[in-house]
Write an enzyme that holds these catalytic residues in place. Structure first.
Site, PDB file in Angstrom:
ATOM      1  N   THR A 186       2.846  -1.016  -5.130  1.00 35.49           N
ATOM      2  CA  THR A 186       2.356   0.376  -5.043  1.00 35.49           C
ATOM      3  C   THR A 186       3.258   1.233  -5.932  1.00 35.49           C
ATOM      4  O   THR A 186       3.031   1.335  -7.120  1.00 35.49           O
ATOM      5  CB  THR A 186       2.325   0.893  -3.595  1.00 35.49           C
ATOM      6  N   LYS A 204       6.820  -6.896  -2.037  1.00 35.74           N
ATOM      7  CA  LYS A 204       6.646  -5.574  -2.623  1.00 35.74           C
ATOM      8  C   LYS A 204       7.360  -4.584  -1.703  1.00 35.74           C
ATOM      9  O   LYS A 204       7.525  -4.821  -0.494  1.00 35.74           O
ATOM     10  CB  LYS A 204       5.168  -5.212  -2.798  1.00 35.74           C
ATOM     11  N   SER A 237       1.472   7.947   0.096  1.00 39.46           N
ATOM     12  CA  SER A 237       1.764   6.597   0.589  1.00 39.46           C
ATOM     13  C   SER A 237       1.782   6.600   2.103  1.00 39.46           C
ATOM     14  O   SER A 237       1.978   7.619   2.726  1.00 39.46           O
ATOM     15  CB  SER A 237       3.091   6.099   0.061  1.00 39.46           C
ATOM     16  N   ASN A 293       7.564  11.077  -4.512  1.00 39.72           N
ATOM     17  CA  ASN A 293       7.022  11.281  -3.181  1.00 39.72           C
ATOM     18  C   ASN A 293       6.375  12.628  -2.929  1.00 39.72           C
ATOM     19  O   ASN A 293       5.692  12.809  -1.926  1.00 39.72           O
ATOM     20  CB  ASN A 293       8.096  10.994  -2.141  1.00 39.72           C
ATOM     21  N   THR A 339      10.775  -4.547   4.304  1.00 35.98           N
ATOM     22  CA  THR A 339      10.200  -4.893   3.016  1.00 35.98           C
ATOM     23  C   THR A 339       8.887  -4.305   2.671  1.00 35.98           C
ATOM     24  O   THR A 339       8.440  -4.479   1.566  1.00 35.98           O
ATOM     25  CB  THR A 339       9.877  -6.374   2.980  1.00 35.98           C
TER      26      THR A 339
END
Lengths: 409, 409
Positions: free
Chosen positions: B158, B184, B409, B404, B195
């Site tokens: 991502t 990822k 997300s 961000n 993670t």
């Protein structure tokens, strides 16, 4: 350059004269050059009382240790300094306080136990006595008129962008009593003593133990209800000094109705200062008002509210004016409080964005307009109980990083 | 634009073929356009085993709930997708997984219980079945050569700036077994599953309960030892699948010496992937290596180390290459662990900056040189016990905010 907080008030409030107090402000060069950094306050009555709340950090500064040791000795002198916090300076840092207190005691003809200290600034720097001793020797004390109060509030600033003060009045029976307060704080601000430094003064006559109870009662919805960056300072101190010069009646118990109005005024004063601290949070662009309801108990309500207020991802989303309620889901989930996914409701600016376990259709234009403003309200109902909490935080901006990657605090 | 992490490896490692696995990668348009975002893995043996560790967030995604429900059914299919995490999507989000699992089960002639899911991306977005169903229908499965492994690792990214993989070998008696892993993760990374997503595959033959113990044992010093931003994702999943295709010997107990080498190799694989995740932390400029010693117990060692790693003020100081050890004092003090101020030692890059309760003279040029580098080591001895912990974190940079405040997300 650091710019003025968008929440800075138009002007410093007009603080009252508290009879029995004299104030002196000067530049002693403790760390900063060419600006006031030292404030001394003389309490000219013998029967004053003091209440105080300090940081929960396990490595508190020498001034915090000093005050804790000497409480509740009626205060006769209070020294505030900015630029070096006198933290993790060991025996040498403590000795400076001893020396300065002795020096003041000799000049003022008081005992050194009656001298209190509060300092803010860099942690771990060697703390020298000379600037303080020289500064105090030449200090001129005067009745604190509004301009002098403002100068004192300005002298204790570090990364603050505006001076913080509050003025309140209350009735104790027929008598009017005054509350004057000043505070500083902008970064390293997290609950469990959130202000860095706040000082409140009143001419009411209230014994130490009652005063202490009142101050504790005023904390949860003021200084303990704000967070700038989740970092808890080693120097946080809130002190409330009562001179008793108003000749008001004195009650024997904390909850005596005689003090009802005073308690309310004290709460207002603490909230006013705490609000000023969080709205001057380092790099603030937007104020975050988090209202948490439906929690199992008030500890869990506060825990969940703070988890939202302190989440870097929520804070950056607000900075970017993004209605990213998914990050609020993450923040309440990681708080590990009791919750019921199907019962959770998440609102931004009064608009329901999530409910019944998933997304809701909402008025995007209205929510975006709310997010574009200076104050963003996030209301979350956990759906499991009746407890609630309100916490103020702010966004995480480029300016926070600019300020803290450069400034030593 | 987001730039490549300065820690990005020169090239993706050469991952081994794990006999019994077939891999398919495609672009299904779940959220992103014009890039791979869907990975499906067919496990062609009946007696495979799986171990997994999931987020501790109390509002986990539907894929996490799905996997927890179906564990330890021997896995025959694993679907990974990026862009929409299928979190807080309620009954509808769960239904999509049911539908997709049914679809796969029909085509592959397996039971839907043997299908596992892992997804990453935005939280709370409506999750549609169509992109997945269409993508899976046209997917070509192939033996995973190194290029295909790399494509799979890239497809699950991502905000990651590089694809993450690891290759290890171990001996089980005379047999050589392989471990291939991909992961990822870049933001919303905090311990207790750090993670986002990591997948490890081996051709060793290890029963589920032993495999699960091995995976748990590998966590503390790998995925649980990193933090990017203290935010704990709702989707974090680490899965370890053993196909048993190597025909190696099978032990009956977790601590059988037969598995010594495999345990070590698994630890290396987890550490390698965790290191890649933290070094791709959103906006990373510098890696923070925190070594905490002298703690009362390992929980307190970890707590103090994480308090340093997660402090916004420590992270910004490191970003600014400032040897501000005072903020480390603040961070260990706020962790409220047992400590002895006079015994505390704080080192940056091997140089003692504070000891014996205060500042030490140090080689400023050498410390500044260390801070100017990419990797900053902070070692703290609390001076009260023998427990220790190591945690990797990173600095807080303008890029973290840039990423961000814009990215959902």
């Amino acid at each position: 350059m650091v710019t003025l907080s968008p929440f800075a008030p138009d002007q410093f409030p007009t603080l009252p004269i508290i009879a029995g107090l004299k104030l002196g402000v000067t530049a002693c060069g403790l760390c900063y050059q060419g600006r006031d950094d030292l404030v001394a306050l003389r309490i000219e009555v013998k029967n004053s009382s003091i209440a105080a709340v300090f940081t929960t950090n396990k490595l508190p500064g020498e001034p915090v240790k000093w005050c804790k040791k000497h409480l509740p000795t009626p205060p006769q002198h209070l020294v505030m300094a900015a630029g070096n916090a006198n933290v993790f300076t060991g025996a040498a840092g403590w000795q400076v306080l001893e020396d300065v207190a002795e020096d003041i005691a000799k000049r003022e003809k008081i005992t050194s136990n009656a001298v209190y200290f509060a300092m803010t600034g860099v942690i771990g720097e060697i703390f020298l006595a000379t600037p303080l001793l020289n500064g105090l020797a030449e200090l001129q004390y005067a009745v604190p008129n509004p301009a002098l109060w403002q100068r004192a509030a300005s002298a204790i600033m570090t990364t603050d962008t505006f001076a913080k003060g509050t003025a309140q009045t209350a009735k104790v029976a027929e008598n009017s009593v005054q509350i004057a307060g000043i505070a500083k704080g902008s970064g390293m601000i997290a609950p469990d003593m959130a202000t860095m430094l706040a000082f409140l003064f009143t001419d009411a006559a209230i014994p130490h133990d009652l005063l202490q109870q009142m101050l504790h009662a005023a904390m949860p919805e003021s200084f303990h209800g704000i967070s700038v960056d989740s970092d808890t300072s080693t120097s946080d101190s809130v002190m409330l000094i009562a001179t008793g010069t108003s000749d008001c009646l004195v009650a024997k118990t904390y909850d005596d109705p005689l003090y009802d109005d005073f308690r309310t005024a004290l709460q207002r004063a603490c909230q006013d200062l705490a609000y000023q601290v969080v709205t001057d949070g380092e790099g603030i662009a937007k104020l975050l008002d988090i209202r948490l309801t439906g929690a199992k108990d008030s500890a869990e309500a506060r825990c969940a509210a703070l988890s939202i207020a302190n989440s870097p991802l929520v804070k950056t989303a607000i900075n970017g004016a993004d209605a990213n309620w998914g990050r609020v889901v993450m923040a309440i989930g990681k708080a590990r409080v009791a919750l019921e996914p199907e019962q959770i409701q998440i609102c931004f600016g009064g608009h329901v964005l999530a409910e019944g376990g998933g997304a809701m259709a909402y008025d995007i234009a209205a929510v975006n307009k709310h997010l574009a403003g200076r104050k963003v309200t996030i209301a979350v109902n956990l759906g499991v109980g009746n407890a609630s909490a309100q916490v103020y935080g702010n966004d995480l901006s480029h300016d926070y990083i600019r300020i803290n990657a450069d400034y030593r605090s």
